[in-house]
Write a protein that holds these residues in place. Structure first.
Motif, mmCIF file in Angstrom:
data_model
loop_
_atom_site.group_PDB
_atom_site.id
_atom_site.type_symbol
_atom_site.label_atom_id
_atom_site.label_comp_id
_atom_site.label_asym_id
_atom_site.label_seq_id
_atom_site.Cartn_x
_atom_site.Cartn_y
_atom_site.Cartn_z
ATOM 1 N N SER A 1 0.841 -1.197 0.000
ATOM 2 C CA SER A 1 0.000 0.000 0.000
ATOM 3 C C SER A 1 0.884 1.258 0.000
ATOM 4 O O SER A 1 2.043 1.225 0.387
ATOM 5 C CB SER A 1 -0.907 -0.002 1.229
ATOM 6 N N LEU B 1 1.094 7.356 2.956
ATOM 7 C CA LEU B 1 0.225 8.535 3.069
ATOM 8 C C LEU B 1 0.984 9.714 3.639
ATOM 9 O O LEU B 1 0.725 10.865 3.304
ATOM 10 C CB LEU B 1 -0.951 8.231 3.995
ATOM 11 N N GLU C 1 -0.888 3.615 4.084
ATOM 12 C CA GLU C 1 -2.342 3.611 4.129
ATOM 13 C C GLU C 1 -2.827 2.405 4.929
ATOM 14 O O GLU C 1 -2.365 1.277 4.729
ATOM 15 C CB GLU C 1 -2.912 3.551 2.718
ATOM 16 N N TYR D 1 2.257 14.620 2.066
ATOM 17 C CA TYR D 1 1.086 13.773 2.205
ATOM 18 C C TYR D 1 0.826 13.126 0.861
ATOM 19 O O TYR D 1 0.461 13.806 -0.087
ATOM 20 C CB TYR D 1 -0.120 14.588 2.662
ATOM 21 N N GLU D 2 1.070 11.857 0.782
ATOM 22 C CA GLU D 2 0.966 11.127 -0.480
ATOM 23 C C GLU D 2 1.821 11.841 -1.524
ATOM 24 O O GLU D 2 3.035 11.946 -1.331
ATOM 25 C CB GLU D 2 -0.496 10.996 -0.900
ATOM 26 N N TYR E 1 -6.168 16.286 4.294
ATOM 27 C CA TYR E 1 -5.614 14.938 4.389
ATOM 28 C C TYR E 1 -5.695 14.347 5.777
ATOM 29 O O TYR E 1 -5.765 13.159 5.941
ATOM 30 C CB TYR E 1 -4.142 14.966 3.958
ATOM 31 N N LYS F 1 -13.598 13.683 6.506
ATOM 32 C CA LYS F 1 -13.103 12.513 5.777
ATOM 33 C C LYS F 1 -11.599 12.544 5.557
ATOM 34 O O LYS F 1 -11.129 12.493 4.409
ATOM 35 C CB LYS F 1 -13.806 12.402 4.423
ATOM 36 N N PRO F 2 -10.852 12.631 6.637
ATOM 37 C CA PRO F 2 -9.400 12.660 6.476
ATOM 38 C C PRO F 2 -8.877 11.285 6.093
ATOM 39 O O PRO F 2 -9.517 10.274 6.362
ATOM 40 C CB PRO F 2 -8.905 13.046 7.874
ATOM 41 N N ARG F 3 -7.715 11.268 5.455
ATOM 42 C CA ARG F 3 -7.100 9.999 5.097
ATOM 43 C C ARG F 3 -6.304 9.444 6.274
ATOM 44 O O ARG F 3 -6.028 8.269 6.344
ATOM 45 C CB ARG F 3 -6.153 10.197 3.902
ATOM 46 N N ILE F 4 -5.887 10.376 7.139
ATOM 47 C CA ILE F 4 -5.038 9.973 8.253
ATOM 48 C C ILE F 4 -5.450 10.774 9.492
ATOM 49 O O ILE F 4 -5.797 11.953 9.395
ATOM 50 C CB ILE F 4 -3.552 10.181 7.885
ATOM 51 N N MET G 1 -8.678 2.507 9.345
ATOM 52 C CA MET G 1 -8.390 3.936 9.332
ATOM 53 C C MET G 1 -6.898 4.116 9.614
ATOM 54 O O MET G 1 -6.363 3.497 10.540
ATOM 55 C CB MET G 1 -9.221 4.608 10.435
ATOM 56 N N THR G 2 -6.244 4.945 8.820
ATOM 57 C CA THR G 2 -4.826 5.217 9.066
ATOM 58 C C THR G 2 -4.697 6.159 10.255
ATOM 59 O O THR G 2 -5.336 7.210 10.281
ATOM 60 C CB THR G 2 -4.200 5.880 7.823
#
Ligand SMILES: Nc1ncnc2c1ncn2[C@@H]1O[C@H](COP(=O)(O)OP(=O)(O)OP(=O)(O)O)[C@@H](O)[C@H]1O
Ligand SMILES: [Mg+2]
Lengths: 216, 252
Positions: free
Chosen positions: B2, B5, B30, B64-65, B87, B163-166, B196-197
């Protein structure tokens, strides 16, 4: 002079006092916020300018500031004094003076908000402007109501200082009637009016405070 | 494999003469849950705050990514930073809820005001989040009417609403009583199960061991040791790690 016409005269004066009161608040409350920002500016020249401004406004008598405002244009630039300018001078002097007091109240209110509030807003992506108006200012408003109430009550009584440049507000009226008819009654009546006025002001502020009581 | 992030490289941070972080590099993939442990003053909070752009850094590569936020201490343009804020979410030790807003307003503020999303959709998601946090029926409560544990769950909901990625947690339970600690840990455990990260700074070693994939042990601004969670806790290699873990278990 009968009581009825005496009262009418006094009430006319009261109307002028009320006008001074509301116009001063209208200008001084927002102006105070701008001055507070200037005072808190990171630029030390700007912040010192506002520091000096506030210190002069608070350190000299309001009556003196009123006289300077009214006679200044004539003494300095020979601009002839007009009658309507009396009232304008009062509003200018009062607004400038009260804005300085409000500025210090706002400043302490703003500085009492924990940095965590700014940080929480920041990580959520709010802009500084959104952070101020959505997060900080509503909380400041609640915190500053008691000290602002103090100033507002003082303002009611300070409107009588306009008598020093012969603006026909209530105190000026009372003094005229009293000396023309050698009677204490206008003073007593004016005192009662000021008291009622302040009573209403305190009542409204208390209501406002209660309305913001839903959170801590 | 993966994707990464969060990538941090050559990270140093000083406050005046005090160097708090020394050349730290780490990344988060991730779906990964990373816990950061270490003695007080070792720089855990500072590391998290720098990653969340709450603290300026002198020297770092932070991304971030594919979004390069900071290259060798030079931050990207404002719009990039704004995008970066989408993010991650951040959960504070002392919640930092907005006291003048109800639970609903706290949680929906950023989606509506910052992300300008559709109101109905945001409201719908809000109620789902609320239920997930075990706060159904509390939508109109104000923070002062809630217990510490409930407040922290609102704060988690608020962080999730964008809706954060981390998700970053800075000691999410240390302002709470032991009983309330458990309810927060459960919420985090559930989030971990949903992949969830998360990066969690915590003193709850057992929790960190059970919930995270990887643990980073920090001391004096360095990453002293890092490894798989169970491995690091059960068989620490470094002397400092051993010392710290022994100290913690004595405390309990
Ligand atoms: N704003 C600041 N100004 C000056 N020094 C700071 C600042 N913030 C943190 N420090 C210092 O940086 C060091 C690391 O602090 P940090 O809060 O990151 O530690 P921590 O690992 O989170 O500790 P704890 O477990 O107690 O929360 C400490 O020595 C602290 O005093
Ligand atoms: Mg910390």
């Amino acid at each position: 002079m009968d009581y009825a016409s005496m009262l009418t005269e006094l009430l006319k004066g009261l109307l002028v006092s009320v006008e001074i009161f509301f116009l001063t608040l209208l200008f001084a409350l927002p102006l105070g916020l701008l001055i507070a920002f200037g005072r808190m500016s990171k630029n030390c020249i700007v912040s010192n300018i506002f520091r000096v401004y506030i210190s002069i406004m608070r350190g000299t008598p309001l009556m003196l500031q009123l006289l300077v405002c009214f006679f200044g244009p004539y003494y300095l630039f020979r601009i002839p004094l007009t009658d309507p300018y009396r009232f304008i001078a009062v509003i200018i002097a009062f607004s400038l003076n009260y804005a300085a007091y409000f500025a210090e109240i706002y400043r302490s209110g703003i500085q009492s908000i924990p940095v965590g509030q700014y940080e929480a807003a920041g990580v959520l992506g709010l802009t500084p402007l959104q952070t101020f108006f959505r997060i900080i200012f509503p909380q400041v408003a609640k915190r500053v109501i008691p000290p602002v109430t103090n100033e507002v009550i003082t303002l009611v009584k300070d409107t009588s200082l306009a008598f020093s440049i012969a603006v026909m507000e209530m105190f000026t009226m009372a003094k005229q009637i009293a000396s023309a008819h050698t009677t204490m009654i206008p003073f007593v009546a004016a005192g009662a009016f000021y008291y009622i006025f302040n009573f209403l002001v305190a009542f409204c502020m208390e209501r406002l405070e209660k309305r913001l009581d839903y959170y801590r | 494999m993966s994707k990464e992030l969060l990538k941090i490289r050559n990270f140093s941070k000083t406050f005046g003469d005090l160097t708090v972080l020394k050349d730290i590099s780490f990344s988060v993939k991730e779906g990964e849950v990373v816990s950061i442990i270490g003695p007080s003053g070792s720089g855990k909070t500072t590391l998290l705050r720098c990653a969340a752009l709450l603290e300026n850094v002198e020297k770092v590569d932070l991304a971030y990514e594919d979004l390069a936020v900071c290259k060798n201490g030079v931050y990207a343009a404002k719009n990039v930073l704004k995008e970066a804020k989408n993010y991650f979410g951040f959960v504070f030790q002392n919640f930092n809820l907005f006291p003048h807003y109800s639970v609903r307003e706290n949680v929906t503020l950023a989606p509506l005001l910052v992300q300008k999303r559709n109101k109905e959709e945001v409201e719908k998601e809000f109620f789902i989040l609320l239920e997930k946090m075990g706060l159904s029926g509390k939508e109109n409560a104000y923070p002062c009417e809630l217990s510490g544990g409930q407040q922290q769950r609102v704060a988690i909901a608020r962080a999730l609403a964008t809706k954060p990625r981390i998700l970053f947690f800075d000691e999410p339970t240390s302002a709470l009583d032991p009983e309330l600690t458990q309810e927060i840990l459960k919420v985090i455990r559930d989030l971990a199960e949903e992949k969830m990260t998360m990066v969690i700074v915590t003193h709850e070693i057992t929790f960190a061991r059970n919930v995270s994939d990887r643990i980073i042990f920090m001391a004096d601004g360095y990453i002293v040791e890092e490894g798989r969670a169970a491995q690091l806790v059960d068989h620490p290699q470094n002397e400092r790690t051993k010392e710290f873990l022994a100290f913690i278990s004595r405390e309990n």
